[in-house]
Design a protein around this motif. Sequence first.
Motif, PDB file in Angstrom:
ATOM      1  N   ASN A   1       0.822  -1.212   0.000  1.00  0.00           N
ATOM      2  CA  ASN A   1       0.000   0.000   0.000  1.00  0.00           C
ATOM      3  C   ASN A   1       0.852   1.256   0.000  1.00  0.00           C
ATOM      4  N   SER A   2       1.827   1.320   0.895  1.00  0.00           N
ATOM      5  CA  SER A   2       2.668   2.523   0.949  1.00  0.00           C
ATOM      6  C   SER A   2       3.880   2.423   0.021  1.00  0.00           C
ATOM      7  N   LYS A   3       4.046   1.280  -0.646  1.00  0.00           N
ATOM      8  CA  LYS A   3       5.106   1.077  -1.644  1.00  0.00           C
ATOM      9  C   LYS A   3       6.489   1.313  -1.056  1.00  0.00           C
ATOM     10  N   VAL A   4       6.748   0.591   0.040  1.00  0.00           N
ATOM     11  CA  VAL A   4       8.040   0.694   0.706  1.00  0.00           C
ATOM     12  C   VAL A   4       8.483  -0.691   1.160  1.00  0.00           C
ATOM     13  N   LEU A   5       9.768  -0.928   1.087  1.00  0.00           N
ATOM     14  CA  LEU A   5      10.363  -2.159   1.585  1.00  0.00           C
ATOM     15  C   LEU A   5      11.253  -1.793   2.757  1.00  0.00           C
ATOM     16  N   GLN A   6      11.090  -2.518   3.871  1.00  0.00           N
ATOM     17  CA  GLN A   6      11.947  -2.346   5.044  1.00  0.00           C
ATOM     18  C   GLN A   6      12.814  -3.593   5.145  1.00  0.00           C
ATOM     19  N   HIS A   7      14.120  -3.390   5.303  1.00  0.00           N
ATOM     20  CA  HIS A   7      15.026  -4.522   5.450  1.00  0.00           C
ATOM     21  C   HIS A   7      15.799  -4.373   6.755  1.00  0.00           C
ATOM     22  N   TRP A   8      15.767  -5.432   7.575  1.00  0.00           N
ATOM     23  CA  TRP A   8      16.518  -5.482   8.820  1.00  0.00           C
ATOM     24  C   TRP A   8      17.627  -6.524   8.681  1.00  0.00           C
ATOM     25  N   THR A   9      18.804  -6.181   9.135  1.00  0.00           N
ATOM     26  CA  THR A   9      19.887  -7.154   9.201  1.00  0.00           C
ATOM     27  C   THR A   9      19.794  -7.886  10.530  1.00  0.00           C
ATOM     28  N   THR A  10      20.586  -8.934  10.682  1.00  0.00           N
ATOM     29  CA  THR A  10      20.562  -9.748  11.897  1.00  0.00           C
ATOM     30  C   THR A  10      20.889  -8.938  13.153  1.00  0.00           C
ATOM     31  N   ASP A  11      21.649  -7.826  13.003  1.00  0.00           N
ATOM     32  CA  ASP A  11      21.982  -6.995  14.167  1.00  0.00           C
ATOM     33  C   ASP A  11      20.932  -5.903  14.435  1.00  0.00           C
TER      34      ASP A  11
ATOM     35  N   ARG B   1      10.933   4.917 -13.647  1.00  0.00           N
ATOM     36  CA  ARG B   1       9.606   5.548 -13.534  1.00  0.00           C
ATOM     37  C   ARG B   1       8.622   4.646 -12.804  1.00  0.00           C
ATOM     38  N   LYS B   2       8.913   3.350 -12.722  1.00  0.00           N
ATOM     39  CA  LYS B   2       8.000   2.400 -12.084  1.00  0.00           C
ATOM     40  C   LYS B   2       8.010   2.493 -10.558  1.00  0.00           C
ATOM     41  N   ILE B   3       9.103   2.973  -9.986  1.00  0.00           N
ATOM     42  CA  ILE B   3       9.219   3.029  -8.532  1.00  0.00           C
ATOM     43  C   ILE B   3       8.187   4.011  -7.976  1.00  0.00           C
ATOM     44  N   GLY B   4       7.505   3.570  -6.904  1.00  0.00           N
ATOM     45  CA  GLY B   4       6.468   4.397  -6.300  1.00  0.00           C
ATOM     46  C   GLY B   4       5.106   4.214  -6.950  1.00  0.00           C
ATOM     47  N   ARG B   5       4.998   3.234  -7.844  1.00  0.00           N
ATOM     48  CA  ARG B   5       3.737   3.029  -8.574  1.00  0.00           C
ATOM     49  C   ARG B   5       3.302   1.571  -8.553  1.00  0.00           C
TER      50      ARG B   5
ATOM     51  N   LEU C   1      15.047   1.659   4.714  1.00  0.00           N
ATOM     52  CA  LEU C   1      13.822   1.796   3.928  1.00  0.00           C
ATOM     53  C   LEU C   1      14.153   2.017   2.461  1.00  0.00           C
ATOM     54  N   TYR C   2      13.327   1.432   1.582  1.00  0.00           N
ATOM     55  CA  TYR C   2      13.520   1.596   0.143  1.00  0.00           C
ATOM     56  C   TYR C   2      12.158   1.772  -0.536  1.00  0.00           C
ATOM     57  N   PRO C   3      12.026   2.765  -1.423  1.00  0.00           N
ATOM     58  CA  PRO C   3      10.780   2.887  -2.193  1.00  0.00           C
ATOM     59  C   PRO C   3      10.705   1.754  -3.218  1.00  0.00           C
ATOM     60  N   THR C   4       9.492   1.300  -3.512  1.00  0.00           N
ATOM     61  CA  THR C   4       9.322   0.162  -4.413  1.00  0.00           C
ATOM     62  C   THR C   4       8.249   0.413  -5.463  1.00  0.00           C
ATOM     63  N   SER C   5       8.252  -0.467  -6.459  1.00  0.00           N
ATOM     64  CA  SER C   5       7.085  -0.623  -7.325  1.00  0.00           C
ATOM     65  C   SER C   5       6.370  -1.864  -6.808  1.00  0.00           C
ATOM     66  N   VAL C   6       5.090  -1.933  -7.047  1.00  0.00           N
ATOM     67  CA  VAL C   6       4.279  -3.053  -6.558  1.00  0.00           C
ATOM     68  C   VAL C   6       3.396  -3.552  -7.700  1.00  0.00           C
ATOM     69  N   PRO C   7       2.736  -4.697  -7.515  1.00  0.00           N
ATOM     70  CA  PRO C   7       1.894  -5.239  -8.582  1.00  0.00           C
ATOM     71  C   PRO C   7       0.798  -4.281  -9.044  1.00  0.00           C
ATOM     72  N   LEU C   8       0.493  -4.391 -10.334  1.00  0.00           N
ATOM     73  CA  LEU C   8      -0.511  -3.538 -10.975  1.00  0.00           C
ATOM     74  C   LEU C   8      -1.897  -3.650 -10.359  1.00  0.00           C
ATOM     75  N   SER C   9      -2.259  -4.842  -9.948  1.00  0.00           N
ATOM     76  CA  SER C   9      -3.615  -5.054  -9.469  1.00  0.00           C
ATOM     77  C   SER C   9      -3.627  -6.067  -8.328  1.00  0.00           C
ATOM     78  N   GLU C  10      -4.765  -6.130  -7.651  1.00  0.00           N
ATOM     79  CA  GLU C  10      -4.912  -7.052  -6.529  1.00  0.00           C
ATOM     80  C   GLU C  10      -4.750  -8.508  -6.962  1.00  0.00           C
ATOM     81  N   ASP C  11      -5.240  -8.858  -8.170  1.00  0.00           N
ATOM     82  CA  ASP C  11      -5.144 -10.249  -8.602  1.00  0.00           C
ATOM     83  C   ASP C  11      -3.707 -10.674  -8.917  1.00  0.00           C
TER      84      ASP C  11
END
Length: 190
Positions: A66-76, A156-160, A81-91
């Motif tokens: 929904n917010s088009k963000v990826l959070q990555h945690w290392t073992t420590d 251009r796809k990032i954030g969409r 945070l990273y902005p992402t593109s996500v699937p076009l539709s719910e299906d």
Amino acid sequence: MQARNRLSLTRRSFARGLGAMVLFAPSIVRAQTIDPVRRNVSSFRTHAWQDHFDALGVGLIISDTNSKVLQHWTTDGEMRLYPTSVPLSEDLTRLGYTEVVEKRENPSWAPTPSMRERNPEWPARIPGGDPANPLGTRALYLSWQYYRIHGTQDTRKIGRRSSNGCIGLYNEHIEEVFERAPVGTQVKLI
């Protein structure tokens, strides 16, 4: 006396002009009263990893579609945070728990059977390193068949909503995640 009248006229003109500006351009006035930092706040919504996982393990990723963000945690416990593109539709969107099962530098790309059905004109395969390759420079393969977290040549796809099911990042960001996320990294798409 004449100089004083001119000054007085100038002040009146200024006051009239300011009044007209307030009446006819209220957005200018409102923009000045809103906190400028607040207006520029990103729509990223962060999550506490503890709300989704029992332990960090070798690291974990939460991708919020929904917010088009990826959070990555290392073992420590370091989180980025990273902005992402996500699937076009719910299906095309798959949500839930998975994990990184393979990592590839300059991965080749082949459309899935359903992509070929929707787009028969697409090539059967694009080799890694090709500028037309939609997987970019790195890919994290998930335990779900055909699902990846990968880079993209088309920034251009990032954030969409723009992918056929995968989570896309800028190439420089996936390269960073790729180096920090070992095979076995837990992943949750929400």
